[in-house]
Design an enzyme around this catalytic site. Structure first.
Site, PDB file in Angstrom:
ATOM      1  N   HIS A 117       0.868  -1.147   0.098  1.00 16.47           N
ATOM      2  CA  HIS A 117       0.014   0.131  -0.153  1.00 16.47           C
ATOM      3  C   HIS A 117       0.740   1.252   0.097  1.00 16.47           C
ATOM      4  O   HIS A 117       1.965   1.231   0.690  1.00 16.47           O
ATOM      5  CB  HIS A 117      -0.897  -0.187   1.306  1.00 16.47           C
ATOM      6  CG  HIS A 117      -2.029   0.978   1.211  1.00 16.47           C
ATOM      7  ND1 HIS A 117      -1.674   2.293   1.733  1.00 16.47           N
ATOM      8  CD2 HIS A 117      -3.364   1.052   0.991  1.00 16.47           C
ATOM      9  CE1 HIS A 117      -2.888   3.177   1.981  1.00 16.47           C
ATOM     10  NE2 HIS A 117      -3.823   2.312   1.487  1.00 16.47           N
ATOM     11  N   ASP A 194       2.878  -4.689   8.036  1.00 17.03           N
ATOM     12  CA  ASP A 194       1.793  -3.825   7.692  1.00 17.03           C
ATOM     13  C   ASP A 194       0.620  -5.122   7.967  1.00 17.03           C
ATOM     14  O   ASP A 194       0.341  -5.740   7.065  1.00 17.03           O
ATOM     15  CB  ASP A 194       1.742  -3.213   6.590  1.00 17.03           C
ATOM     16  CG  ASP A 194       0.350  -2.446   6.309  1.00 17.03           C
ATOM     17  OD1 ASP A 194      -0.542  -2.601   6.972  1.00 17.03           O
ATOM     18  OD2 ASP A 194       0.204  -2.089   5.199  1.00 17.03           O
ATOM     19  N   GLN A 197      -4.752  -5.356   6.917  1.00 17.16           N
ATOM     20  CA  GLN A 197      -5.832  -6.325   6.506  1.00 17.16           C
ATOM     21  C   GLN A 197      -5.789  -7.677   6.962  1.00 17.16           C
ATOM     22  O   GLN A 197      -6.482  -8.344   6.565  1.00 17.16           O
ATOM     23  CB  GLN A 197      -5.761  -6.491   4.723  1.00 17.16           C
ATOM     24  CG  GLN A 197      -5.784  -5.023   4.200  1.00 17.16           C
ATOM     25  CD  GLN A 197      -7.060  -4.480   4.130  1.00 17.16           C
ATOM     26  OE1 GLN A 197      -8.002  -5.171   4.329  1.00 17.16           O
ATOM     27  NE2 GLN A 197      -7.276  -3.391   3.512  1.00 17.16           N
ATOM     28  N   LYS A 220     -10.568  -0.947  10.074  1.00 16.82           N
ATOM     29  CA  LYS A 220     -10.426  -2.271   9.197  1.00 16.82           C
ATOM     30  C   LYS A 220     -10.897  -3.378   9.940  1.00 16.82           C
ATOM     31  O   LYS A 220     -11.310  -4.421   9.488  1.00 16.82           O
ATOM     32  CB  LYS A 220      -9.099  -2.486   8.512  1.00 16.82           C
ATOM     33  CG  LYS A 220      -8.969  -1.127   7.465  1.00 16.82           C
ATOM     34  CD  LYS A 220      -7.809  -1.680   6.777  1.00 16.82           C
ATOM     35  CE  LYS A 220      -7.350  -0.493   5.909  1.00 16.82           C
ATOM     36  NZ  LYS A 220      -7.892   0.152   4.861  1.00 16.82           N
ATOM     37  N   CYS A 358      -4.952   2.337  -3.770  1.00 14.83           N
ATOM     38  CA  CYS A 358      -3.571   2.797  -3.140  1.00 14.83           C
ATOM     39  C   CYS A 358      -2.194   1.904  -3.187  1.00 14.83           C
ATOM     40  O   CYS A 358      -1.511   1.784  -2.285  1.00 14.83           O
ATOM     41  CB  CYS A 358      -3.680   3.284  -1.524  1.00 14.83           C
ATOM     42  SG  CYS A 358      -5.101   4.726  -1.611  1.00 14.83           S
TER      43      CYS A 358
HETATM   44  N1  7TS Z   1      -1.988  -0.747   4.537  1.00 18.69           N
HETATM   45  C1  7TS Z   1      -2.811  -1.682   3.974  1.00 18.69           C
HETATM   46  C2  7TS Z   1      -2.529  -2.992   3.399  1.00 18.69           C
HETATM   47  C3  7TS Z   1      -4.204  -0.999   3.678  1.00 18.69           C
HETATM   48  O1  7TS Z   1      -4.976  -1.713   3.014  1.00 18.69           O
HETATM   49  C4  7TS Z   1      -4.431   0.250   3.996  1.00 18.69           C
HETATM   50  C5  7TS Z   1      -5.717   0.987   3.790  1.00 18.69           C
HETATM   51  C6  7TS Z   1      -3.421   0.919   4.628  1.00 18.69           C
HETATM   52  C7  7TS Z   1      -2.145   0.447   4.991  1.00 18.69           C
HETATM   53  C8  7TS Z   1      -3.425   2.184   5.324  1.00 18.69           C
HETATM   54  O2  7TS Z   1      -4.473   2.360   6.477  1.00 18.69           O
HETATM   55  P1  7TS Z   1      -4.981   3.699   7.005  1.00 18.69           P
HETATM   56  O3  7TS Z   1      -5.851   3.179   8.034  1.00 18.69           O
HETATM   57  O4  7TS Z   1      -3.920   4.305   7.806  1.00 18.69           O
HETATM   58  O5  7TS Z   1      -5.586   4.464   5.980  1.00 18.69           O
HETATM   59  N2  7TS Z   1      -6.205   0.260   2.696  1.00 18.69           N
HETATM   60  C9  7TS Z   1      -7.531   0.919   2.194  1.00 18.69           C
HETATM   61  C10 7TS Z   1      -7.992   0.278   0.971  1.00 18.69           C
HETATM   62  O6  7TS Z   1      -8.063  -0.895   0.569  1.00 18.69           O
HETATM   63  N3  7TS Z   1      -9.061   0.907   0.571  1.00 18.69           N
HETATM   64  O7  7TS Z   1      -9.178   2.290   1.393  1.00 18.69           O
HETATM   65  C11 7TS Z   1      -8.019   1.964   2.114  1.00 18.69           C
END
Ligand code: 7TS
Length: 400
Positions: A117, A194, A197, A220, A358
């Site tokens: 990401h 990370d 997910q 999430k 992303c």
């Molecule tokens: N890493 C992964 C694998 C992610 O899917 C996401 C967000 C992030 C980092 C960033 O997370 P945040 O909560 O700090 O924003 N992924 C997604 C997505 O798949 N669609 O919208 C956000």
């Protein structure tokens, strides 16, 4: 019925019952999380860690209990190793700007993977720009699996950090992070995982993985937005310099010198997202109470069912066909732009995400500008998948 505990699913969109298949972007929240947040604002609203008054004590206790719940969920040895952040993005930036910055010099290398990401690419790129370090990338194959036979070669004397995603948000791939960590550690390289997910879908044991850092986004994993955690090994957290300065992160301040607070307060400058933290604790309890094994089994059923249904649609190609996947299906449809498909599906009440998710480099690898992505959670149903498949068929005919 688990599904009934999620009031956000019980709405209509364009006059149709919502079919929520954008769980990888953000999940729905169970009533217990909503209640925990509401209780804070209505029954013990106060700032934490500083008041001697009753409400402040209650709020502090709930906030710290939430930290302990997150520690249990991740099997962290101690709640002190759980730092509250805004989410994975902030957790990664924190590590890049403290731990890694202290270790990295010009010519050193940081290793990431092709399916990261942007939040696990850009902080490292910034660090490379500032220090003269070099970003290197673990390649992947056409199924969206990392080519780990090249890992030992990619790690050199100059590798200072490896940062890798546990579960890809755009491909669904579950990476064998335990093996990756063991390989990196054998060469003295610390690893950040990370876990954005992974935590909502599978059991995560940071001690078993032996990762140096693990990042989580609350929203999430059925928790509130604007809250997440960074897990770190204690000796790292203790040695790391603070990141942001302010209240809470200090033990003593004079104009000449500041003595920093202990871990984790050292990394939590300012009034935190108290309601979010308390809600996140409720989300961790929800997962543990429901049982992550049951969640994982349900995910696998939904993935198998959806994969079969989608593969039967003419002109539909699934992007990301790893042997080990969570319930994410990214796809392209001949003759229909993903955005157009997303718009049509929205009119049927179906929420999916379209675009690059992303993960631009991952999609560049597959030579597609974007995909449509249906991402499932345990509360989704086979009926919803049937409806998705029928609606995609209709969209195809419409654009033919
Ligand atoms: N890493 C992964 C694998 C992610 O899917 C996401 C967000 C992030 C980092 C960033 O997370 P945040 O909560 O700090 O924003 N992924 C997604 C997505 O798949 N669609 O919208 C956000």
């Amino acid at each position: 019925m688990l599904r009934e505990q999620f009031p956000g699913l019980n709405v209509t969109v364009h006059g149709k019952p919502l079919v929520y298949l954008d769980n990888a972007a953000t999940a729905q929240r169970p009533q217990t999380v909503l209640d925990a947040v509401q209780a804070y604002y209505t029954r013990f609203n106060a700032n934490i860690h500083r008041g001697v008054h009753h409400l402040s004590e209650v709020a502090t206790e709930r906030f710290e209990n939430a930290r302990a719940s997150m520690a249990r969920l991740l099997n962290a040895p101690s709640a002190r190793q759980v730092v509250f952040t805004r989410g994975s993005t902030e957790s990664i930036n924190l590590v890049a700007n403290t731990f890694a910055r202290e270790r990295v010099q010009a010519g050193d290398e940081i290793l990431i993977s092709h399916m990261e990401h942007h939040s696990n690419i850009v902080p490292w790129q910034l660090l490379c720009q500032q220090t003269g370090a070099v970003l290197k990338v673990i390649p992947m194959n056409q199924r969206g699996e990392l080519c780990l036979q090249s890992l030992d070669e990619l790690i050199t004397e100059r590798t200072r950090m490896l940062a890798v995603v546990h579960v890809s948000n755009s491909l669904g791939t579950i990476n064998p992070v335990k093996e990756i960590i063991a390989t990196a550690h054998a060469r003295g390289v610390p690893v950040l995982v990370d876990g954005s997910q992974a935590v909502p879908h599978m059991a995560v044991d940071v001690q078993d993985l032996d990762c140096d850092f693990y990042t989580v986004s609350g929203h999430k994993m059925y928790g509130p937005t604007g809250i997440g955690v960074l897990y770190g090994k204690m000796h790292h957290l203790e040695a790391m310099p603070p990141w942001q300065g302010g209240g809470e992160m200090i033990a003593k301040v004079t104009f000449e010198k500041t003595v920093f607070n202990h871990v984790p307060a050292k990394f939590e400058a300012g009034t935190p997202n108290i309601a979010g933290g308390i809600g996140l604790g409720a989300a961790a309890e929800f997962i543990m109470h429901t049982g992550i094994d049951a969640i994982q089994r349900r995910d696998a059923e939904l993935l198998a069912y959806a994969t079969e249904k989608m593969q039967a649609i003419e002109g539909l190609r699934i992007i990301g066909t790893a042997a080990e996947k969570t319930a994410v299906i990214s796809f392209v449809l001949d003759g229909v732009h993903p955005h157009d498909l997303g718009t049509v599906l929205d009119h049927y009440g179906i929420a999916i995400r379209t675009g690059h998710h992303c993960t631009m480099p991952a999609l560049q690898f597959f030579k597609v500008p974007g995909t449509a992505r249906a991402s499932f959670a345990f509360y989704n149903t086979e009926e919803e998948i049937d409806y998705l498949a029928e609606s995609i068929q209709k969209a195809r005919e419409m654009f033919a």
